[in-house]
Write a protein that holds these residues in place. Structure first.
Motif: not given
Length: 175
Positions: A60-77
């Motif tokens: 799962v951590s090697h998926t585009l969706l997980a990477q995109a979600a993580l990027t948005v979450i970290l950038a917003r936090l």
């Protein structure tokens, strides 16, 4: 696929190059190393436990969706976390995930790419031994070792004081 040392070596080399040019000054090398390994730190234990029958250690951590979600979450936090998100994203390139489209586009693809059983530590070790015997992978890892040697020289990690500074502050001394 890339071995753990390779992920850190290429990340630190890019970071050293950027910092020697006055960029990314606030990025901590310890955090960068953790970010470079993050997808594997999540997926490898999952492949040995919950996903042991999946036939892959790139989940799962090697998926585009997980990477995109993580990027948005970290950038917003916290905006300062964006460089670490980008380092995590670079894992997809380093592991050549375009060669594994079912995994890259999961869950839209319906499943993960399966290479071979890796649901036990011995099976995972066997897979790594097989991977490192591939000439292209061995070459990439040798370049990583050369880059790590350059980083050690450029950041004075060949000295005890340089290692101590990096471990304590996360910031090496750049030449």
């Amino acid at each position: 696929s890339m071995l753990p040392l390779g992920h850190v070596a290429y990340t630190w080399a890019a970071l050293t190059w950027l910092q020697s040019r006055g960029k990314a000054q606030n990025v901590d090398y310890r955090g960068a190393a953790l970010a470079a390994l993050a997808p594997d730190l999540v997926d490898k234990p999952l492949s040995l436990t919950l996903l042991s029958d999946s036939g892959t250690s790139q989940g799962v951590s090697h998926t585009l969706l997980a990477q995109a979600a993580l990027t948005v979450i970290l950038a917003r936090l916290k905006a300062e976390w964006l460089p670490y998100a980008l380092i995590i994203n670079s894992h997809l390139v380093a592991d050549q995930m375009w060669k594994y489209p079912r995994t890259l586009f999961f869950p839209l693809s319906g499943g993960l790419d399966s290479w071979k059983f890796m649901g036990t530590p011995a099976a995972m070790l066997d897979a790594y031994v097989e991977i490192i015997k591939r000439p292209a992978i061995a070459a990439v890892e040798l370049v990583g070792l050369a880059l790590l040697t350059w980083v050690a020289y450029k950041t004075r990690l060949h000295r005890k004081s340089g290692v101590k500074r990096l471990l304590v502050t996360g910031k090496p001394e750049l030449r």
